[in-house]
Design a protein around this motif. Sequence first.
Motif, mmCIF file in Angstrom:
data_model
loop_
_atom_site.group_PDB
_atom_site.id
_atom_site.type_symbol
_atom_site.label_atom_id
_atom_site.label_comp_id
_atom_site.label_asym_id
_atom_site.label_seq_id
_atom_site.Cartn_x
_atom_site.Cartn_y
_atom_site.Cartn_z
ATOM 1 N N SER A 1 50.511 -27.007 -84.770
ATOM 2 C CA SER A 1 50.856 -25.623 -84.677
ATOM 3 C C SER A 1 50.035 -24.475 -84.181
ATOM 4 N N GLU A 2 48.775 -24.620 -84.781
ATOM 5 C CA GLU A 2 47.764 -23.820 -84.691
ATOM 6 C C GLU A 2 47.343 -23.929 -83.160
ATOM 7 N N ILE A 3 47.211 -25.316 -82.750
ATOM 8 C CA ILE A 3 46.748 -25.471 -81.324
ATOM 9 C C ILE A 3 47.952 -24.939 -80.261
ATOM 10 N N ARG A 4 48.984 -24.788 -80.834
ATOM 11 C CA ARG A 4 49.943 -24.037 -79.775
ATOM 12 C C ARG A 4 49.702 -22.383 -79.730
ATOM 13 N N VAL A 5 49.077 -21.854 -80.959
ATOM 14 C CA VAL A 5 48.759 -20.366 -80.893
ATOM 15 C C VAL A 5 47.836 -20.425 -79.713
ATOM 16 N N VAL A 6 46.690 -20.885 -80.143
ATOM 17 C CA VAL A 6 45.392 -20.918 -79.282
ATOM 18 C C VAL A 6 45.557 -21.189 -77.961
ATOM 19 N N ILE B 1 42.052 -30.772 -80.072
ATOM 20 C CA ILE B 1 41.541 -29.294 -79.875
ATOM 21 C C ILE B 1 40.489 -29.473 -78.920
ATOM 22 N N MET B 2 39.712 -30.461 -79.127
ATOM 23 C CA MET B 2 38.398 -30.678 -78.239
ATOM 24 C C MET B 2 38.909 -30.564 -76.612
ATOM 25 N N GLU B 3 39.795 -31.392 -76.294
ATOM 26 C CA GLU B 3 40.289 -31.346 -74.968
ATOM 27 C C GLU B 3 40.631 -30.011 -74.467
ATOM 28 N N LEU B 4 40.896 -28.951 -75.343
ATOM 29 C CA LEU B 4 41.203 -27.932 -74.712
ATOM 30 C C LEU B 4 40.100 -26.788 -74.880
ATOM 31 N N ALA B 5 39.021 -27.152 -75.477
ATOM 32 C CA ALA B 5 37.883 -26.078 -75.428
ATOM 33 C C ALA B 5 37.008 -25.962 -74.405
ATOM 34 N N ASP B 6 36.766 -24.687 -74.092
ATOM 35 C CA ASP B 6 36.026 -24.347 -72.791
ATOM 36 C C ASP B 6 34.451 -24.208 -73.387
ATOM 37 N N LEU B 7 34.267 -23.943 -74.404
ATOM 38 C CA LEU B 7 32.838 -23.917 -75.146
ATOM 39 C C LEU B 7 33.146 -24.263 -76.517
ATOM 40 N N ILE B 8 32.090 -24.903 -76.987
ATOM 41 C CA ILE B 8 31.975 -25.529 -78.439
ATOM 42 C C ILE B 8 30.700 -24.737 -79.092
ATOM 43 N N VAL B 9 30.824 -24.199 -80.257
ATOM 44 C CA VAL B 9 29.437 -23.907 -80.932
ATOM 45 C C VAL B 9 29.751 -24.520 -82.223
ATOM 46 N N ILE B 10 28.471 -25.027 -82.747
ATOM 47 C CA ILE B 10 28.131 -25.479 -84.168
ATOM 48 C C ILE B 10 27.747 -24.230 -84.866
ATOM 49 N N ARG C 1 42.179 -28.777 -68.474
ATOM 50 C CA ARG C 1 42.625 -27.781 -69.456
ATOM 51 C C ARG C 1 43.621 -26.630 -69.339
ATOM 52 N N GLU C 2 43.658 -25.894 -68.232
ATOM 53 C CA GLU C 2 44.525 -25.174 -67.967
ATOM 54 C C GLU C 2 46.067 -25.866 -68.080
ATOM 55 N N ARG C 3 45.995 -26.981 -67.397
ATOM 56 C CA ARG C 3 47.316 -27.585 -67.564
ATOM 57 C C ARG C 3 47.676 -28.233 -69.099
ATOM 58 N N LEU C 4 46.915 -28.535 -69.833
ATOM 59 C CA LEU C 4 46.862 -28.954 -71.259
ATOM 60 C C LEU C 4 47.351 -27.599 -72.019
ATOM 61 N N ARG C 5 46.912 -26.540 -71.812
ATOM 62 C CA ARG C 5 47.433 -25.220 -72.392
ATOM 63 C C ARG C 5 48.719 -25.001 -72.025
#
Lengths: 169, 292
Positions: free
Chosen positions: B148-153, B178-187, B244-248
Amino acid sequence: MIEYRAKCSNRFIEGYHRCRKNDLTMRIVVAKPGLDGHDRGAKVIARALRDGGHEVIYTGLRRTPDEIVRIVIDEDAGAVGLSSLSGAHSVLIPRVCEGLRESRMDNVIVFAGGIIPEHDRASLYDVGVRAIFGPGTTSSEILEFLSTIEERSESGEPVGVGEEAGWHW
Amino acid sequence: MALVSELCDLLAEARSGNRRSLSRLLTLVEEGHNPPIERGIGSSLGITGPPGVGKSSLIGKMIDVWVRRGESVAVLAVDPSSPRSGGALLGDRMRMTNADSSDLVFIRSLATRNHPGGLMDCLTPMVDILSECGWDNILIETVGAGQSEIRVVAFADRILLVDGPDRGDIIQAEKAGIMELADLIVINKSDLPEAERAAKAVKSALSVAEDEFTPEVLLVSAHSGIGVEELVDELENTTTSSERERLRVRERLISAWDSALLTSPELDDILQALEKGSITLLDAVDSIRKDG
């Protein structure tokens, strides 16, 4: 209280938009003004309000009156609960009330909690605080206060910080 | 129902910098009113990640950087409503404390209100309003703990995934998609010893994906502030990919579908019939589709 909870639980079945009109959900800022580093009480209150079906915005520690007013505005909150244990209530709480009135947030409900001696309370009620909850207050009492506020505001009686003083819990 | 003229007045006041009107307008939109504004004009950055990785603290530091550069920032901080009481405890802004005295910062806490579509319907118009009112950077923060949170983001135009070291969380993030949707990842928490290793683990997980281009992985520390400037710079160059646009868009469609289902006037009847066993789940879906 039982009826109140039942109303809240309907939200999940009926869908948000339709039941929003009927329930008593409020947006409430719970704030710690001043240099007071103890927020166990404020957090307990925040949870109790959440469990009563309200949306609670907790500010965290050491906020200035101006910051609290800003938060109430940005969050479009209907009420703000101010917790004070450090003895600065007679200075900080009136400043928040004043700031809210200056920002035309006259209908916001202000209540307070913590260690606020009996002899300081009258002056706080005079500046628009509608309830002061001391140690030993039950969470159901605070929820009852909010229900009463709702009833009063529906019948047009003053409840907000900038509305006519006089009544308090 | 708020009058259209009231919405227009509020928008005009909000445009001229009145925070009270902006705030009031966002409430009306959250309650389901349509703002007098063209849809889709705003662009937002979604920030998500597992609980406790320091999203709010990091946003607090990012806000500092933007404010120093004279750019304004508006944050929509989304937290879940309690499924039991319907209430919510919204504590994101307690980690962004520097923000409350600057006119360049606006933070609004939002509860999901346990309605898969309810809040999501209003996120896009909220972003549009903020954009129309001249906010330079518009962020949507949400806990990336489940579907449900993925749907928000997914309602954001670009997504920054925040993870931490030493938690095994990235596996959870992969599980949730979520990783498939990310455009940038930070640790985040790069001041902790395991951070480098976590960044390597993420990079190696990404290297086996078949996306056209893999997102950058950066190390930051919201605690010390190291890497935050670089993150803000990197965000300016970060674009999304069509995959990723398609996934969103897919996630947004599912949100809209859920919303339509849960607001269907027949919902109660259908639930009753399902309870009695007089119709099957497939019958129920068919009936709602016809209804729509």
